[in-house]
Structures are given as structure tokens and as C-alpha cells.
Scaffold this motif. Structure first.
Motif, mmCIF file in Angstrom:
data_model
loop_
_atom_site.group_PDB
_atom_site.id
_atom_site.type_symbol
_atom_site.label_atom_id
_atom_site.label_comp_id
_atom_site.label_asym_id
_atom_site.label_seq_id
_atom_site.Cartn_x
_atom_site.Cartn_y
_atom_site.Cartn_z
ATOM 1 N N ILE A 170 7.580 5.274 -15.477
ATOM 2 C CA ILE A 170 8.066 3.655 -15.364
ATOM 3 C C ILE A 170 8.716 3.605 -14.233
ATOM 4 N N ALA A 171 8.207 2.538 -13.368
ATOM 5 C CA ALA A 171 8.823 2.226 -11.984
ATOM 6 C C ALA A 171 9.369 0.936 -11.975
ATOM 7 N N VAL A 172 10.570 0.814 -11.359
ATOM 8 C CA VAL A 172 11.363 -0.493 -11.282
ATOM 9 C C VAL A 172 11.466 -0.782 -9.752
ATOM 10 N N GLY A 173 11.317 -2.244 -9.639
ATOM 11 C CA GLY A 173 11.623 -2.405 -8.300
ATOM 12 C C GLY A 173 12.086 -4.049 -7.941
ATOM 13 N N ASP A 174 12.338 -4.544 -7.006
ATOM 14 C CA ASP A 174 12.903 -5.848 -6.892
ATOM 15 C C ASP A 174 11.761 -6.666 -6.844
ATOM 16 N N SER A 175 11.983 -8.082 -6.613
ATOM 17 C CA SER A 175 11.065 -9.263 -6.497
ATOM 18 C C SER A 175 10.051 -8.813 -5.300
ATOM 19 N N GLY A 176 10.189 -8.120 -4.387
ATOM 20 C CA GLY A 176 9.189 -7.869 -3.417
ATOM 21 C C GLY A 176 8.007 -6.915 -3.926
ATOM 22 N N TYR A 177 8.253 -6.282 -5.135
ATOM 23 C CA TYR A 177 6.861 -5.548 -5.690
ATOM 24 C C TYR A 177 6.379 -6.344 -6.764
ATOM 25 N N ALA A 178 6.711 -7.436 -7.088
ATOM 26 C CA ALA A 178 6.020 -8.333 -7.824
ATOM 27 C C ALA A 178 4.646 -8.889 -7.201
ATOM 28 N N VAL A 179 3.717 -8.196 -6.902
ATOM 29 C CA VAL A 179 2.673 -8.346 -6.352
ATOM 30 C C VAL A 179 1.353 -8.003 -7.115
ATOM 31 N N LEU A 180 0.416 -8.935 -7.310
ATOM 32 C CA LEU A 180 -0.735 -8.686 -7.972
ATOM 33 C C LEU A 180 -1.646 -7.456 -7.872
ATOM 34 N N GLU A 181 -1.866 -7.282 -6.363
ATOM 35 C CA GLU A 181 -2.809 -6.221 -6.198
ATOM 36 C C GLU A 181 -1.824 -4.733 -6.571
ATOM 37 N N LEU A 182 -0.797 -4.730 -6.561
ATOM 38 C CA LEU A 182 0.326 -3.730 -6.608
ATOM 39 C C LEU A 182 0.182 -3.531 -8.262
ATOM 40 N N GLU A 235 0.746 -1.235 -0.081
ATOM 41 C CA GLU A 235 -0.008 -0.088 0.076
ATOM 42 C C GLU A 235 0.991 1.068 -0.224
ATOM 43 N N TRP A 236 2.166 1.393 0.648
ATOM 44 C CA TRP A 236 3.280 2.481 0.679
ATOM 45 C C TRP A 236 3.424 2.816 -0.711
ATOM 46 N N ALA A 237 3.654 1.352 -1.221
ATOM 47 C CA ALA A 237 4.159 1.596 -2.841
ATOM 48 C C ALA A 237 3.301 2.132 -3.625
ATOM 49 N N ILE A 238 1.975 1.876 -3.699
ATOM 50 C CA ILE A 238 0.927 2.271 -4.562
ATOM 51 C C ILE A 238 0.507 3.754 -4.174
ATOM 52 N N GLY A 239 0.595 4.187 -2.906
ATOM 53 C CA GLY A 239 0.379 5.449 -2.658
ATOM 54 C C GLY A 239 1.722 6.297 -3.278
ATOM 55 N N LEU A 240 2.883 6.076 -3.097
ATOM 56 C CA LEU A 240 3.975 6.731 -3.494
ATOM 57 C C LEU A 240 4.063 6.907 -5.042
ATOM 58 N N LEU A 241 3.686 5.814 -5.596
ATOM 59 C CA LEU A 241 3.736 5.886 -7.275
ATOM 60 C C LEU A 241 2.806 6.438 -7.732
ATOM 61 N N LYS A 242 1.472 6.366 -7.259
ATOM 62 C CA LYS A 242 0.346 7.153 -7.617
ATOM 63 C C LYS A 242 0.614 8.635 -7.407
ATOM 64 N N LEU A 243 1.322 8.920 -6.636
ATOM 65 C CA LEU A 243 1.781 10.454 -6.263
ATOM 66 C C LEU A 243 2.515 10.975 -7.271
ATOM 67 N N VAL A 244 3.516 10.107 -7.650
ATOM 68 C CA VAL A 244 4.491 10.504 -8.727
ATOM 69 C C VAL A 244 3.558 10.950 -9.975
ATOM 70 N N LYS A 245 2.965 9.940 -10.163
ATOM 71 C CA LYS A 245 2.224 10.070 -11.474
ATOM 72 C C LYS A 245 1.470 11.193 -11.428
ATOM 73 N N ARG A 246 0.815 11.686 -10.365
ATOM 74 C CA ARG A 246 0.005 12.903 -10.316
ATOM 75 C C ARG A 246 0.693 14.025 -10.304
ATOM 76 N N TRP A 247 1.818 14.068 -10.048
ATOM 77 C CA TRP A 247 3.010 15.161 -10.133
ATOM 78 C C TRP A 247 3.230 15.195 -11.393
ATOM 79 N N MET A 248 3.518 14.144 -12.415
ATOM 80 C CA MET A 248 4.313 14.182 -13.430
ATOM 81 C C MET A 248 2.900 14.469 -14.510
ATOM 82 N N GLY A 249 2.035 14.726 -14.411
ATOM 83 C CA GLY A 249 0.835 14.780 -15.258
ATOM 84 C C GLY A 249 0.762 13.831 -16.368
ATOM 85 N N GLU A 250 0.820 14.220 -17.605
ATOM 86 C CA GLU A 250 0.690 13.404 -18.812
ATOM 87 C C GLU A 250 2.158 12.651 -19.276
ATOM 88 N N ARG A 251 3.206 12.905 -18.342
ATOM 89 C CA ARG A 251 4.314 12.081 -18.729
ATOM 90 C C ARG A 251 4.273 10.574 -18.375
#
Length: 446
Positions: A196-208, A177-193
Motif C-alpha cells: 500500500i502506497a500513500v502520497g500527497d495530492s501530486g500523486y492523484a493522477v489517473l495514469e499513475l 513515471e518515476w513513481a510508477i517505476g519505483l512502486l512497481k520495483l517495491v512490489k516486485r521485491w515484496m513478492g506476494e505481500r
């Protein structure tokens, strides 16, 4: 108040909107002092190096972190807007996300927990440590004068353990949930750009992956035994009941790797580990990744072989090609370098704050200081003033972060104390005050 270099004033001025005029006077001195201070980056060390050791109102600088009202999120957004200028506007924003442990002890540090120490642990040796867990988002960009991909932190959040929330109204948030919130925040800041986010195997989660689909393209490692399926067949219009979520089961990636009939392609990946170039063999397809009770996610998987090793990667954006996925993922390795550098050169884990607010602000500020130093160095490089240490027996073709920090410090000292000296003079007069500052800095540098 000393006179700061013009490059530093240009970078720090946008942050004035976050503070009142009186507080900003103190706010701009602390990062300058942290740049010049050797060793521990405490508030008092920053005051000493700036010549304020006898300042009676030193407590005001401590209150900047523990009591003053300013938004760390707003500061993160300003920093992101500054560091994205290091890359072309037509390129996607590639960020890395990972967590790190700040080793801290003491019963007054309420957010600390017991975590696995990834630096000291190995596959056969498990080490636990008391500390604070931080999740950091960094811009992964190639720095021309360093000729390397550097990870520049701009958004760092404290992610406490479950035990921290036992006596609080707020519920515990898992890392997903922390990762979802932070990455969505970055997307909102970047607008239309494109982000692409990269993470280790701990972020290979279906919900994320499901939550970020259509917003952020997430690239991560994938298990070789992951359950992959064909797309769901179209349901007949006359058929009642639930629509199918997936099609037939596909072979596992381990079976694909072992199959002699698998068609492998060749690719050259630049900026591999250590900045080297690596030849790899790969194959790639799209599939549905599904697990019972979880939302199905359409992914592109990439199976890679190199030097006898086999690994699999995934991306929740099937429009990104396989070679690009590999190129983006290898940038992630620079994040571990940044975590080590902020500990070695910027005093992370040397803080002495005990209040919750000061703790939640100090470490993100020091992480952001890493990016601020790189921005200052980039401005010096444009002016032809960025030079590393060289000797007759060793010459560096590209600068490291320690070289970068040294160049920025040298520029600060020159601009703050010698800006009125005539060019080309053989003798430069040094005030007793400045000599005392340098004498103390060198004597207690260790």
C-alpha cells in the motif's frame, strides 16, 4: 581498522555481497564514521572521527562513491528486507512516496535545477531554489520504543528536471513515471505481500492509478470537484462500436459535503498528526474517476470532516475500507519529519561531491543511514540498552531520533574502545589516541 560493535557487523554484513573484499573494508567504515561524526557528513569528516586523518590513501574512500562498481538498487533491496522485520509478517507493507529538494549550487552539479522550495513556500508566498530533486520511498511503520509511526527511507532516486535531458539521448521522465517505476520495483521485491502506497495530492493522477491497479494500492488526496461516474452499464451484445467507459455523472464531493441528507459515520483515528487521537466524520462510496483522453479508474473515495475542515481521499483498491484508508494516509505525515531529521542530524545538503555518480549515491546513502540507525537502536532496545537523556526537570517517556542517534553513538564508543574494561569499575583508562579523537570531535562540533 577499528573493531565495530556486533550489532553493526550483523546489519552491515549482508552488503558485503555488493562489493569485492578490498572495497568492502572501506565501505563499512564510511557509515560507521557518518554515525559518529557531528555536523557535516563528508568523507573526510568520517575519516577524522575514525582516527584516519593521517591515512595516506584517503582518496580510496572518495572513489567508493565516485568510481567503485556497486549497485545502489541492490543495496536498497537489502535495506528493505531488513526494515520490514520491524513489523508483523501478516501486515501489509505500507510505504510513503514523496519528493524533496536538496539545496545545491555550482555549475559542476549538472543535475541541479530550479524548483519550488516547499519548505520555504506557502499558499501566498512562492520561493524558488537551486538544487537536486529526490524522490524517496519510505516504509511507514510504528516503532514500539518510540510509540510513533516513523518513515524509514530505503529507496531514493534522483529525478532531474526537463532541462537536464536537453543534450542527452535519454528522454525526460515526469514525476509520474518515476513513481510508477519505483512502486512497481517495491512490489516486485515484496513478492506476494500486499503493498500500500500513500502520497500527497501530486500523486492523484489517473495514469499513475491505472498503471498500479492490481499491483499497488495507492492512497492519495482527491479534489472535491473531481469528475466521478457510475460504473459503465453492460453493453448489449448486438450493439456495435466502442464499449462505454463510464455511467452517469455523480455529484461532486463538494456537493455531497454540502448536502444535508448525506449520512455521516463517526470514527476514531489513532496516530493523527502529532501522535494524537482524532475524532472524524466520514462517508465513502465507490465510483469511476474519468477524464477525457485518460483511462478510467475504479476508486473508493472517502470524504472526511474534522474540526471544521473537509478533505477527500481516494484509493485504487476498492476492497480497502474507509477507516483503513484514513489510517494509512495519516502515516504519510511522518515523511516530512524524516526529511527534516536527515537534514538536521545526518548532514544532507552538506555534501561536496561534484561527479554525477557520487552525487547520485551520497544522498540516498545518507537517507538509508537513517533507517540503519533505527535498526541498530531496535537491536539495542531488545537488549535493554536503549536509554535517552533524562534530567530531574525533564523526562522523556518515548525516544526521538536525536535520542536514538545519541544512544547508538554511545554504544559505538563503548564497544569500539572499552569492550575489554571490567564491569563495575570506577575508573576507565582512556588512551591518548581516543582522548584526541573526542577532543577534536567536541572542539569542532559546531
Amino acid at each position: 581498522m577499528p573493531t565495530f560493535p556486533a550489532a553493526f557487523q550483523t546489519l552491515i554484513l549482508p552488503y558485503a555481497a555488493l562489493f569485492c573484499k578490498r572495497v568492502f573494508t572501506h565501505a563499512q567504515l564510511l557509515p560507521a564514521g557518518a554515525i559518529l561524526t557531528p555536523g557535516k557528513r563528508t568523507v573526510t569528516a568520517a575519516l577524522r572521527i575514525m582516527g584516519l586523518a593521517q591515512h595516506k590513501a584517503f582518496h580510496k574512500y572518495h572513489r567508493l562513491l565516485s568510481h567503485a562498481n556497486w549497485s545502489a538498487l541492490a543495496a536498497s533491496r537489502l535495506l528493505l528486507q531488513q526494515i520490514v522485520r520491524l513489523q508483523a509478517d501478516n501486515q501489509p507493507i505500507v510505504v510513503g512516496i514523496d519528493e524533496t529538494l536538496e539545496r545545491r549550487w555550482g555549475h559542476k552539479i549538472k543535475a541541479r535545477g530550479i524548483y519550488r522550495d516547499a519548505v520555504r513556500s506557502s499558499g501566498s508566498h512562492f520561493v524558488k531554489c537551486s538544487g537536486l530533486r529526490w524522490m524517496s520511498v519510505m516504509l511507514l511503520v510504528k516503532i514500539p520504543w518510540a510509540d510513533r509511526i516513523w518513515a524509514l527511507p530505503f529507496l531514493t532516486a534522483l529525478a532531474p528536471s526537463k532541462g537536464f535531458y536537453e543534450d542527452k539521448k535519454r528522454q525526460h521522465k515526469p514525476l509520474t513515471e518515476w513513481a510508477i517505476g519505483l512502486l512497481k520495483l517495491v512490489k516486485r521485491w515484496m513478492g506476494e505481500r500486499k503493498v500500500i502506497a500513500v502520497g500527497d495530492s501530486g500523486y492523484a493522477v489517473l495514469e499513475l492509478l491505472h498503471q498500479l491497479s492490481g499491483q499497488v494500492a495507492l492512497i492519495s488526496r482527491l479534489r472535491l470537484d473531481a469528475a466521478l461516474y457510475e460504473p459503465a452499464p453492460p453493453a448489449a451484445a448486438s450493439k456495435k462500436g466502442r464499449k462505454p467507459l463510464k455511467g452517469n455523472r455523480l455529484p461532486t464531493l463538494q456537493a455531497v459535503s454540502d448536502d444535508s441528507k448525506t449520512a455521516w459515520q463517526q470514527a476514531t483515528i489513532t496516530d493523527w498528526y502529532g501522535g494524537q487521537t482524532q475524532q472524524v466524520s466520514y462517508c465513502s462510496q465507490t465510483a469511476i474517476w474519468y477524464h477525457t483522453g485518460k483511462p478510467p479508474v475504479a476508486i473508493r473515495w472517502v470524504l472526511v470532516k474534522w474540526q471544521g475542515k473537509v478533505a477527500a481521499f481516494l484509493c485504487n483498491d476498492v476492497t480497502i475500507d474507509a477507516v483503513s484508508i484514513l489510517g494509512y494516509f495519516v502515516r504519510r505525515w511522518s515523511m516530512e519529519t524524516t526529511f527534516a531529521l536527515v537534514r538536521a542530524h545526518l548532514g544532507v545538503e552538506n555534501q561536496r561531491q561534484w561527479s554525477n555518480k557520487a552525487i547520485s549515491r551520497t544522498t540516498p546513502v545518507l537517507f538509508g543511514l537513517f533507517s540503519l540507525i533505527v535498526l541498530l537502536a531496535d537491536e539495542l532496545a531488545r537488549q535493554g540498552l536503549l536509554e535517552g537523556q533524562s534530567s530531574s526537570w525533564y523526562h522523556k517517556s518515548h525516544l526521538t531520533f536525536s535520542d536514538t542517534l545519541g544512544c547508538v553513538r554511545r554504544h559505538f564508543w563503548r564497544q569500539m574502545h572499552f569492550q575489554t574494561s571490567a564491569s563495575g569499575t570506577d575508573v576507565v583508562k582512556l588512551s591518548a589516541h581516543q582522548f584526541s579523537l573526542w577532543e577534536n570531535a567536541l572542539a569542532w562540533a559546531a
